[in-house]
Write a protein that holds these residues in place. Sequence first.
Motif: not given
Length: 427
Positions: A261-272, A281-288
């Motif tokens: 979900l994080l990697g596809t911008n479909a979620g806000a939080m996850g454990m990794w 970050s690369k997959s989502s294109g977002q600053e996590l």
Amino acid sequence: MNPSSRKKMWTAVVVSAALMTGAGACGGDGGGEAAGGDKVRITFAYWGSDARQKLTDQVIQKFEEKNPTIDVEGDFSNWDSYYEKIATKVAANDAPDVMSIEIRGLSEYAGRGALADLSGKVPAADLDQQVLTSGQIDGKQYAIPTGVNAFSMIANPSVLEKAKQKLPDDSSWTWDQWIGLAKDISGAGGVTGAEYNPNPAWLQIFAAQRGEKMYDGTKMGVSAETLKAWWSIHQRLIETKGSPDAAKSAEIGATGPEQSLLGTNAGAMGMWWSNQLNALSKSSGQELTLLRMPKAEGASTSGMFLQPAMFYTASAKSEHPAEAAKLIDFLVNDPDAAGILLSDRGLPTNAKVLAAVKDKLPPVDQKTLAFVDQVKSELSPIVAPPKGALQMEDILKRNTEELLFGKVTPDQAAQKFLAEANAAIAG
């Protein structure tokens, strides 16, 4: 891996290997054959993504440039098939010269005599000595850590902002607050608040917060009550729609960071793991953002721990142990190797190497380094779990899904998990 017991798998591959050997399939296809002329060929086995394979190809090329008498054959596998492949090769006396192994498999392979003692063979004076001890079994250095990471919460600040929510104070937040935040984010529409990850690392952290060990020698240290409390977090996330339902969560859980979900911008939080921030970050294109894990009410410890992302080990049957050790030395002690791999296998544990590449790290790796530095004093040391721990992820995932799909009660799930887990690590 298939949910069936790895202990049974090991027995099966031993029988298969014996039949192969009897048919004349002796010796390795890359474990010590000459590569032509005065060159020696060694094999390096590892798992991962396509991105890791590209980085590893580059680091192998650099090693060969510096060591022109050695050819390294990369033996790449995806995660699901890696240990089955390694078990088959080890049983057939055809093990790769250098093998990547995670901490859960260290006791298993060292105990079977598959790994060489690397004490004095790989320079280790500049490595983090506390982390280095995690690669020891019965006082022998069977494994050298590739780098370090921590199992953490990762959040997308922009998604929280759109849902009119703020990043939590991760120094004090609780599991109840995490569930509530996930519910509010999902309720705002557009994305799901959280995705749960039935990784044994999360259970280990949660158990520590309740004053329990994951393993107590060759038996489980986590109690049935703690298991049920841990599962209730999953159940409440689903009930409040803070996470997807059990079926969707199982589907997502079978993928990697890029499909999460994080990697596809479909979620806000996850454990990794912290070193997966780069891929996410690369997959989502977002600053996590990396966050500490929430705590149980009244917990005096975070339960989080610093763990090698994986280990480099050498086969006890390698025909070229010196060359195998030289490759491991290069991977952990050479700034050129670190400059290629960066945080892919965790942040370097060699202080001099880390200092040499620190300024070259991209922003996302700088963020990972800053987070690990920030929480390092709060993290517990890690020791290798007992034999059979490789089965724990399958056992935990299977029992978690049976509970979440309503096939068993929490009491039944806890009894079943503990029985299976204790049998796996009994020795």
